[in-house]
Write a protein that holds these residues in place. Structure first.
Motif, PDB file in Angstrom:
ATOM      1  N   LEU A   1       1.855 -10.134  51.723  1.00  0.00           N
ATOM      2  CA  LEU A   1       0.491  -9.704  52.029  1.00  0.00           C
ATOM      3  C   LEU A   1       0.142  -8.480  51.190  1.00  0.00           C
ATOM      4  N   ARG A   2      -0.949  -8.562  50.471  1.00  0.00           N
ATOM      5  CA  ARG A   2      -1.390  -7.461  49.620  1.00  0.00           C
ATOM      6  C   ARG A   2      -2.739  -6.957  50.097  1.00  0.00           C
ATOM      7  N   PRO A   3      -2.942  -5.641  50.041  1.00  0.00           N
ATOM      8  CA  PRO A   3      -4.214  -5.076  50.499  1.00  0.00           C
ATOM      9  C   PRO A   3      -5.321  -5.207  49.464  1.00  0.00           C
ATOM     10  N   GLU A   4      -6.517  -5.404  49.969  1.00  0.00           N
ATOM     11  CA  GLU A   4      -7.719  -5.401  49.137  1.00  0.00           C
ATOM     12  C   GLU A   4      -8.638  -4.352  49.757  1.00  0.00           C
ATOM     13  N   VAL A   5      -8.958  -3.318  48.976  1.00  0.00           N
ATOM     14  CA  VAL A   5      -9.753  -2.210  49.485  1.00  0.00           C
ATOM     15  C   VAL A   5     -11.109  -2.227  48.804  1.00  0.00           C
ATOM     16  N   PRO A   6     -12.145  -2.736  49.491  1.00  0.00           N
ATOM     17  CA  PRO A   6     -13.479  -2.722  48.885  1.00  0.00           C
ATOM     18  C   PRO A   6     -13.935  -1.285  48.633  1.00  0.00           C
ATOM     19  N   GLY A   7     -14.425  -1.034  47.443  1.00  0.00           N
ATOM     20  CA  GLY A   7     -14.877   0.312  47.094  1.00  0.00           C
ATOM     21  C   GLY A   7     -13.783   1.176  46.483  1.00  0.00           C
TER      22      GLY A   7
ATOM     23  N   LEU B   1      -7.241 -11.032  62.901  1.00  0.00           N
ATOM     24  CA  LEU B   1      -7.163 -12.242  62.083  1.00  0.00           C
ATOM     25  C   LEU B   1      -8.584 -12.686  61.764  1.00  0.00           C
ATOM     26  N   MET B   2      -8.878 -12.881  60.499  1.00  0.00           N
ATOM     27  CA  MET B   2     -10.231 -13.270  60.088  1.00  0.00           C
ATOM     28  C   MET B   2     -10.492 -14.711  60.508  1.00  0.00           C
ATOM     29  N   ASN B   3     -11.686 -14.985  61.003  1.00  0.00           N
ATOM     30  CA  ASN B   3     -12.064 -16.332  61.443  1.00  0.00           C
ATOM     31  C   ASN B   3     -12.051 -17.314  60.275  1.00  0.00           C
ATOM     32  N   GLY B   4     -11.430 -18.449  60.497  1.00  0.00           N
ATOM     33  CA  GLY B   4     -11.415 -19.489  59.487  1.00  0.00           C
ATOM     34  C   GLY B   4     -10.325 -19.322  58.431  1.00  0.00           C
ATOM     35  N   HIS B   5      -9.540 -18.268  58.530  1.00  0.00           N
ATOM     36  CA  HIS B   5      -8.466 -18.040  57.558  1.00  0.00           C
ATOM     37  C   HIS B   5      -7.157 -17.911  58.315  1.00  0.00           C
ATOM     38  N   SER B   6      -6.149 -18.627  57.860  1.00  0.00           N
ATOM     39  CA  SER B   6      -4.879 -18.594  58.579  1.00  0.00           C
ATOM     40  C   SER B   6      -4.051 -17.364  58.248  1.00  0.00           C
ATOM     41  N   GLN B   7      -4.252 -16.768  57.086  1.00  0.00           N
ATOM     42  CA  GLN B   7      -3.445 -15.615  56.705  1.00  0.00           C
ATOM     43  C   GLN B   7      -4.279 -14.507  56.080  1.00  0.00           C
ATOM     44  N   ARG B   8      -5.447 -14.280  56.572  1.00  0.00           N
ATOM     45  CA  ARG B   8      -6.291 -13.182  56.087  1.00  0.00           C
ATOM     46  C   ARG B   8      -6.560 -12.255  57.265  1.00  0.00           C
ATOM     47  N   TYR B   9      -6.261 -10.979  57.072  1.00  0.00           N
ATOM     48  CA  TYR B   9      -6.344  -9.999  58.141  1.00  0.00           C
ATOM     49  C   TYR B   9      -7.244  -8.850  57.737  1.00  0.00           C
ATOM     50  N   LYS B  10      -7.848  -8.211  58.748  1.00  0.00           N
ATOM     51  CA  LYS B  10      -8.659  -7.025  58.518  1.00  0.00           C
ATOM     52  C   LYS B  10      -8.086  -5.889  59.344  1.00  0.00           C
ATOM     53  N   VAL B  11      -7.907  -4.720  58.703  1.00  0.00           N
ATOM     54  CA  VAL B  11      -7.375  -3.543  59.368  1.00  0.00           C
ATOM     55  C   VAL B  11      -8.280  -2.371  59.017  1.00  0.00           C
ATOM     56  N   ASN B  12      -8.646  -1.578  60.026  1.00  0.00           N
ATOM     57  CA  ASN B  12      -9.432  -0.382  59.779  1.00  0.00           C
ATOM     58  C   ASN B  12      -8.460   0.768  59.549  1.00  0.00           C
ATOM     59  N   VAL B  13      -8.467   1.304  58.319  1.00  0.00           N
ATOM     60  CA  VAL B  13      -7.577   2.410  57.947  1.00  0.00           C
ATOM     61  C   VAL B  13      -8.447   3.602  57.580  1.00  0.00           C
ATOM     62  N   ASN B  14      -8.399   4.628  58.418  1.00  0.00           N
ATOM     63  CA  ASN B  14      -9.157   5.863  58.180  1.00  0.00           C
ATOM     64  C   ASN B  14     -10.644   5.600  57.965  1.00  0.00           C
ATOM     65  N   GLY B  15     -11.202   4.675  58.725  1.00  0.00           N
ATOM     66  CA  GLY B  15     -12.628   4.395  58.645  1.00  0.00           C
ATOM     67  C   GLY B  15     -13.025   3.378  57.597  1.00  0.00           C
ATOM     68  N   PHE B  16     -12.084   2.858  56.841  1.00  0.00           N
ATOM     69  CA  PHE B  16     -12.369   1.855  55.811  1.00  0.00           C
ATOM     70  C   PHE B  16     -11.714   0.543  56.199  1.00  0.00           C
ATOM     71  N   ASP B  17     -12.427  -0.564  55.987  1.00  0.00           N
ATOM     72  CA  ASP B  17     -11.856  -1.883  56.242  1.00  0.00           C
ATOM     73  C   ASP B  17     -10.992  -2.298  55.069  1.00  0.00           C
TER      74      ASP B  17
ATOM     75  N   GLU C   1      -4.319 -10.413  52.341  1.00  0.00           N
ATOM     76  CA  GLU C   1      -4.095 -11.840  52.180  1.00  0.00           C
ATOM     77  C   GLU C   1      -2.888 -12.028  51.273  1.00  0.00           C
ATOM     78  N   PRO C   2      -2.213 -13.178  51.393  1.00  0.00           N
ATOM     79  CA  PRO C   2      -0.993 -13.391  50.622  1.00  0.00           C
ATOM     80  C   PRO C   2      -1.278 -13.553  49.134  1.00  0.00           C
ATOM     81  N   ASP C   3      -0.364 -13.014  48.330  1.00  0.00           N
ATOM     82  CA  ASP C   3      -0.463 -13.198  46.882  1.00  0.00           C
ATOM     83  C   ASP C   3       0.369 -14.413  46.484  1.00  0.00           C
ATOM     84  N   MET C   4       0.590 -14.606  45.207  1.00  0.00           N
ATOM     85  CA  MET C   4       1.328 -15.783  44.720  1.00  0.00           C
ATOM     86  C   MET C   4       2.764 -15.831  45.213  1.00  0.00           C
ATOM     87  N   ASP C   5       3.346 -14.654  45.519  1.00  0.00           N
ATOM     88  CA  ASP C   5       4.728 -14.596  45.995  1.00  0.00           C
ATOM     89  C   ASP C   5       4.839 -14.728  47.507  1.00  0.00           C
TER      90      ASP C   5
END
Length: 75
Positions: free
Chosen positions: A44-50, A17-33, A37-41
């Motif tokens: 939880l939708r993934p955001e993949v930097p890069g 659980l990300m600090n300061g956020h009630s519904q934002r999570y970080k997961v390490n998947v195959n070496g990538f963070d 976070e929740p969308d309008m509906d």
């Protein structure tokens, strides 16, 4: 809520659980963070930097499992 682990097939993914956020999570998947976070509906939708070649069905399934775990431990 503290960190927890999701088992998917033979793999384990640590969910933080990300600090300061009630519904934002970080997961390490195959070496990538991957950040969730929740969308309008409210899903939880993934955001993949890069934008690496991620298995989208895996990422969406992890999002569903995070929500299920979140509901199971909610008071």
């Amino acid at each position: 809520m503290k960190a927890f682990t999701i088992k998917h097939n033979a793999n384990r993914y640590d969910v933080i659980l990300m600090n300061g956020h009630s519904q934002r999570y970080k997961v390490n998947v195959n070496g990538f963070d991957v950040y969730y976070e929740p969308d309008m509906d409210g899903f939880l939708r993934p955001e993949v930097p890069g934008g690496y070649n991620a298995n989208m069905s895996l990422l969406l399934d992890l999002g569903e499992r995070i929500q299920e775990t979140e509901l199971a431990v909610a008071p």
